[in-house]
Design a protein around this motif. Structure first.
Motif, PDB file in Angstrom:
ATOM      1  N   ALA A 110       1.132   1.885   2.592  1.00 10.95           N
ATOM      2  CA  ALA A 110       2.500   2.102   3.522  1.00 10.95           C
ATOM      3  C   ALA A 110       3.433   1.138   2.971  1.00 10.95           C
ATOM      4  CB  ALA A 110       1.841   1.516   4.799  1.00 10.95           C
ATOM      5  N   SER A 111       2.998   0.027   2.238  1.00  9.32           N
ATOM      6  CA  SER A 111       3.982  -0.908   1.588  1.00  9.32           C
ATOM      7  C   SER A 111       4.599  -0.232   0.277  1.00  9.32           C
ATOM      8  CB  SER A 111       3.234  -2.160   1.228  1.00  9.32           C
ATOM      9  OG  SER A 111       2.771  -2.751   2.351  1.00  9.32           O
ATOM     10  N   ARG A 112       3.658   0.538  -0.602  1.00  4.84           N
ATOM     11  CA  ARG A 112       4.239   1.051  -1.597  1.00  4.84           C
ATOM     12  C   ARG A 112       5.278   2.223  -1.275  1.00  4.84           C
ATOM     13  NH1 ARG A 112      -0.407   3.265  -2.945  1.00  4.84           N
ATOM     14  NH2 ARG A 112      -0.887   1.619  -4.255  1.00  4.84           N
ATOM     15  N   GLU A 113       4.936   3.135  -0.316  1.00  2.78           N
ATOM     16  CA  GLU A 113       5.842   4.048   0.287  1.00  2.78           C
ATOM     17  C   GLU A 113       7.225   3.475   0.556  1.00  2.78           C
ATOM     18  OE1 GLU A 113       5.899   7.701   3.264  1.00  2.78           O
ATOM     19  OE2 GLU A 113       3.991   7.231   2.276  1.00  2.78           O
ATOM     20  N   ALA A 114       6.862   2.552   1.448  1.00  3.89           N
ATOM     21  CA  ALA A 114       8.264   1.903   1.895  1.00  3.89           C
ATOM     22  C   ALA A 114       9.288   1.362   0.769  1.00  3.89           C
ATOM     23  CB  ALA A 114       8.320   0.849   3.061  1.00  3.89           C
ATOM     24  N   PHE A 115       8.444   0.668  -0.142  1.00  3.15           N
ATOM     25  CA  PHE A 115       9.267   0.210  -1.291  1.00  3.15           C
ATOM     26  C   PHE A 115       9.962   1.325  -1.892  1.00  3.15           C
ATOM     27  CE2 PHE A 115       9.804  -0.434  -5.682  1.00  3.15           C
ATOM     28  CZ  PHE A 115      10.308  -1.834  -5.745  1.00  3.15           C
TER      29      PHE A 115
END
Length: 320
Positions: free
Chosen positions: A234-239
């Protein structure tokens, strides 16, 4: 709620969701259903005239219905001869007329002598199209002529329709936006029994569309500096989305909006209003970014399907 004029040499695409009134309109114009109000002149004859109007209209039109109406035991030749006689072709010319139409719809040769029950679905559809063309009518109604056909057969029917528009008016109803875009010189969109808009594809896209759509697929996420997140997808995709959003708004269009996220398939789509994007600059920027993190990209004008859906939705809420 339907007011329009269609000229010779035109393929008029009549679009609309199920129940919009397309087939009913064609039935009224062809005299199959009597109109309860208004007037409609087909080839100069008033189809609402219950005395001679309908009879005169039927002499100048051809109709390819939504579903094939053929006799299983009659051959292609017999179908075309029957309709040639119904259309008033004299016995001296009926055979030539039948053979000419069979060639036009690509049913000559062995197929000409085959019974309808022996024909494939695509060949039966071409026979229905041929029946509509017998007698060289000046107005031809095609009600969803390619429904249920495979892509190759559909393209064959398109070629036939394209060749037949010279010297006659063709009214085409279809659920295929691709078909309407490929064949129509003008398009009218019906919804809730009324004609909501009319014009060329470009006019409708400019008036009711939302400008342009930028689609891109990305290379490996490492190219965006999105490493170091471990298993936190989720954090990777948001970035990644933040980086791509910033790039598009700063270098393509400040008013760009991400309208559809298919990152699982590597594709991201942005919508941009007319006048907020410079096409030539977009090409330069996107080609430069292909060396970094963009794998593939496309810039498209709003599709006819988007226009269709917007008008249908607006009609439902009575806001158009």
């Amino acid at each position: 709620g339907v007011t329009l004029g269609i000229d010779t040499g035109e393929v008029f695409g009549l679009l609309g969701p199920n129940g919009a009134g397309k087939t009913t309109t064609i039935h009224m114009l062809s005299g199959h259903t009597l109109a309860t109000g208004g007037h409609a002149f087909v080839g100069g004859h008033d189809v609402t005239d219950r005395n001679k109007g309908v009879a005169n209209v039927r002499k100048v039109i051809g109709l390819c219905p939504q579903f094939d109406t053929v006799w299983p035991t009659l051959t292609v030749q017999e179908h075309l001869l029957l309709y040639a006689r119904l259309k008033g072709v004299t016995s001296e010319y009926e055979s030539a007329a039948a053979q000419s139409v069979a060639a036009q719809v690509e049913l000559s040769g062995d197929a000409y002598y085959q019974q309808a029950s022996q024909l494939s679905g695509g060949m039966r559809r071409r026979l229905s199209l041929g029946i509509a063309l017998v007698g060289n009518p000046k107005i031809v109604f095609l009600d969803e002529p390619t429904t249920g056909l495979d892509p190759e057969t559909k393209m064959g029917v398109w070629r036939i329709i394209e060749r037949q528009k010279e010297g006659r008016a063709i009214i085409l109803t279809t659920h295929s936006m691709e078909e309407a875009d490929a064949l129509s010189t003008r398009i009218g969109i019906m919804a809730e029994g009324r004609l909501r808009c009319i014009g060329t594809q470009l006019h409708l896209k400019n008036k009711f569309g939302s400008g342009y759509r930028l689609t891109m697929s990305l290379k490996g996420v490492g190219a965006l500096g999105a490493n170091g997140f471990g298993n936190d997808d989720a954090s990777r995709e948001a970035f990644i989305m933040n980086v791509v959003d910033k790039f598009v708004k700063e270098e393509i269009s400040s008013e760009a909006m991400r309208i559809h996220d298919e990152h699982a398939h590597g594709a991201i789509v942005y919508s941009m209003k007319e006048g907020t994007v410079n096409i030539s600059d977009t090409f330069k920027v996107m080609e430069a970014k292909r060396k970094e993190f963009v794998k593939e990209w496309a810039l498209q004008q709003t599709s006819l399907e988007s226009v269709f859906l917007r008008i249908a939705k607006a009609a439902e809420s009575s806001t158009l």
